[in-house]
Design a protein around this motif. Structure first.
Motif, PDB file in Angstrom:
ATOM      1  N   PHE A   1       0.831  -1.198   0.000  1.00  0.00           N
ATOM      2  CA  PHE A   1       0.000   0.000   0.000  1.00  0.00           C
ATOM      3  C   PHE A   1       0.872   1.257   0.000  1.00  0.00           C
ATOM      4  N   THR A  20       2.531   0.402  11.448  1.00  0.00           N
ATOM      5  CA  THR A  20       1.098   0.456  11.124  1.00  0.00           C
ATOM      6  C   THR A  20       0.369  -0.781  11.633  1.00  0.00           C
ATOM      7  N   CYS A  53      -5.116   6.123   6.220  1.00  0.00           N
ATOM      8  CA  CYS A  53      -5.853   5.076   5.505  1.00  0.00           C
ATOM      9  C   CYS A  53      -5.675   3.702   6.131  1.00  0.00           C
ATOM     10  N   VAL A  54      -4.544   3.456   6.809  1.00  0.00           N
ATOM     11  CA  VAL A  54      -4.221   2.094   7.220  1.00  0.00           C
ATOM     12  C   VAL A  54      -4.051   1.886   8.725  1.00  0.00           C
ATOM     13  N   LEU A 161     -10.280  -1.563   3.306  1.00  0.00           N
ATOM     14  CA  LEU A 161      -8.962  -1.879   3.851  1.00  0.00           C
ATOM     15  C   LEU A 161      -8.990  -1.903   5.379  1.00  0.00           C
ATOM     16  N   GLN A 162      -9.653  -0.921   5.982  1.00  0.00           N
ATOM     17  CA  GLN A 162      -9.797  -0.886   7.441  1.00  0.00           C
ATOM     18  C   GLN A 162     -10.526  -2.137   7.942  1.00  0.00           C
ATOM     19  N   LEU A 165      -8.141  -5.093   7.895  1.00  0.00           N
ATOM     20  CA  LEU A 165      -7.186  -5.019   9.006  1.00  0.00           C
ATOM     21  C   LEU A 165      -7.866  -5.352  10.340  1.00  0.00           C
TER      22      LEU A 165
END
Length: 173
Positions: A1, A20, A53-54, A161-162, A165
């Motif tokens: 990413f 992250t 974003c991550v 994406l969240q 994760l």
């Protein structure tokens, strides 16, 4: 990413990936280093937005003070604070340093609170020795090295994406 959106060294990509992913498990860790960013403001802002974003529960902040920390539900939310504070005071640096480990309490009005959570802070362009040195991971961004390969993803892509994760957190936890 990160490689799709910012241009950094391989070592910096690895540090950002580890930091992250760790933000998703900060509540389970005995120590969480601050991520200190130095370099040009434009490049640092782009990196903060990519991190938003991550990281787990990201909160993008323009400045840092004890009052801002008191206003945030850090204990309840366990956010990742992404802070732009090129004029960080020595006192605030000491508070952020102490909050890299759970258990340290700070007086907040009539009560005491803990401010342990993941924190990334942009310290400015010409900082040679970041104040947060003993408990921080340092990334120096270059002025032309952070030209985005693509624009940041849409809100839907970021949410997906969240969610992935978060699912990983549930699998591992």
């Amino acid at each position: 990413f990160f490689q799709q959106h910012v241009m950094l060294s391989e070592k910096q990509y690895m540090l950002l990936n580890y930091w992250t992913l760790a933000s998703w498990f900060a509540d389970l860790l005995p120590f969480f280093p601050c991520l200190a960013i130095t370099g040009p403001a434009f490049s640092a802002d782009l990196l903060l937005r990519v991190l938003r974003c991550v990281c787990r529960r990201p909160v993008l902040l323009a400045g840092m003070s004890p009052a801002i920390l008191r206003a945030l539900p850090v204990n309840e939310l366990m956010p990742t604070l992404l802070i732009r504070e090129p004029q960080l005071s020595k006192r605030m640096a000491m508070l952020l340093e102490a909050s890299t480990r759970p258990g340290y309490l700070v007086a907040s009005g009539k009560d005491v609170r803990q401010f342990y959570c993941a924190k990334c802070i942009y310290l400015g362009e010409n900082v040679q020795q970041p104040m947060l040195r003993p408990s921080s991971v340092h990334i120096r961004v270059a002025g032309n090295g952070l030209t985005p390969a693509r624009s940041l993803p849409s809100s839907d892509v970021i949410q997906d994406l969240q969610n992935q994760l978060l699912y990983f957190r549930f699998l591992v936890h």
